[in-house]
Design a protein around this motif. Structure first.
Motif, PDB file in Angstrom:
ATOM      1  N   ASN A  55       7.429   7.336 -20.567  1.00 56.04           N
ATOM      2  CA  ASN A  55       7.753   6.281 -21.360  1.00 56.04           C
ATOM      3  C   ASN A  55       8.593   6.403 -21.278  1.00 56.04           C
ATOM      4  O   ASN A  55       9.672   7.604 -21.730  1.00 56.04           O
ATOM      5  N   CYS A  56       9.815   5.376 -22.106  1.00 54.09           N
ATOM      6  CA  CYS A  56      10.750   5.564 -22.742  1.00 54.09           C
ATOM      7  C   CYS A  56      11.492   5.261 -24.070  1.00 54.09           C
ATOM      8  O   CYS A  56      10.726   4.083 -24.211  1.00 54.09           O
ATOM      9  N   ASP A  57      12.359   5.771 -25.055  1.00 54.28           N
ATOM     10  CA  ASP A  57      12.443   5.407 -25.899  1.00 54.28           C
ATOM     11  C   ASP A  57      14.297   5.467 -25.712  1.00 54.28           C
ATOM     12  O   ASP A  57      14.313   5.917 -25.821  1.00 54.28           O
ATOM     13  N   TYR A  58      15.163   4.079 -25.794  1.00 51.61           N
ATOM     14  CA  TYR A  58      15.725   4.213 -26.273  1.00 51.61           C
ATOM     15  C   TYR A  58      16.245   3.750 -27.938  1.00 51.61           C
ATOM     16  O   TYR A  58      16.237   3.317 -28.470  1.00 51.61           O
ATOM     17  N   TYR A  59      17.290   5.390 -27.942  1.00 51.28           N
ATOM     18  CA  TYR A  59      17.602   5.305 -29.496  1.00 51.28           C
ATOM     19  C   TYR A  59      18.923   4.674 -29.280  1.00 51.28           C
ATOM     20  O   TYR A  59      19.454   4.106 -30.618  1.00 51.28           O
ATOM     21  N   CYS A  98      18.953   8.427 -25.018  1.00 51.13           N
ATOM     22  CA  CYS A  98      17.441   7.678 -24.818  1.00 51.13           C
ATOM     23  C   CYS A  98      15.899   9.574 -24.468  1.00 51.13           C
ATOM     24  O   CYS A  98      16.809   9.914 -23.839  1.00 51.13           O
TER      25      CYS A  98
END
Length: 133
Positions: A55-59, A98
Motif C-alpha cells: 500500500n502506498c500513500d503519496y504525500y 511517498c
C-alpha cells in the motif's frame, strides 16, 4: 538509505514522478536492504519470501531536479510474515514524498504454500535493525 537515479521517462506529462515508478523504487530498496541484511545468503533464484500486499500513500510530487532516496525498515515480525515500511525522501530537505507499507510472507519454494520465516532471516533482520522484532 539508497539514493535513487531518476530517468526522463519516469515522469508524467505534469512533470511528476509517475506513481508506478515509486513501486519500482521500493523494489530497488527492498533488494538493497536484503543484501545489506544477509550479504552472503541472499540467493535471488531461491529467495523464500514474497510480497503479498503493498500500500502506498503519496504525500508530495517528486520532480526531476530533486535528489531522492528510499529508506527501508522492518516494522513487524510474525511467524509467517513481516512488514516493511519504505519512504521516498528528498535527501536535501528530508521531505517525505511517498510511504509504502509492504507485507512479505514466507513461502515453501517446492509447494508454493506459505511457510514460517526462516530463523536465519529473523536473526539477521533483528541484528541489522538493532532491536527485537
Amino acid at each position: 538509505m539508497l539514493p535513487l537515479q531518476m530517468r526522463f521517462n519516469d515522469f508524467d506529462m505534469l512533470g511528476h514522478l509517475n506513481n508506478a515508478v515509486y513501486i519500482q523504487f521500493f523494489d530497488l530498496g527492498k533488494s538493497s536492504y536484503f543484501q545489506d541484511v544477509l550479504p552472503q545468503a541472499v540467493d535471488w533464484k531461491h529467495i523464500n519470501i514474497v510480497v503479498v500486499n503493498i500500500n502506498c500513500d503519496y504525500y508530495a510530487p517528486t520532480y526531476i531536479h530533486e535528489s531522492v532516496a528510499v529508506v527501508t525498515t522492518v516494522t513487524r515480525m510474525g511467524e509467517k510474515s513481516f512488514s516493511l515500511e519504505q519512504r521516498i525522501v528528498n535527501t536535501a530537505t528530508g521531505e517525505v514524498k511517498c510511504v509504502a507499507r509492504t507485507v512479505m510472507a514466507g513461502i515453501d519454494l517446492t509447494t508454493g504454500k506459505s511457510a514460517p520465516i526462516a530463523e536465519e532471516w529473523i536473526e539477521a533482520l533483528q541484528r541489522y535493525e538493532r532491536r527485537a522484532l
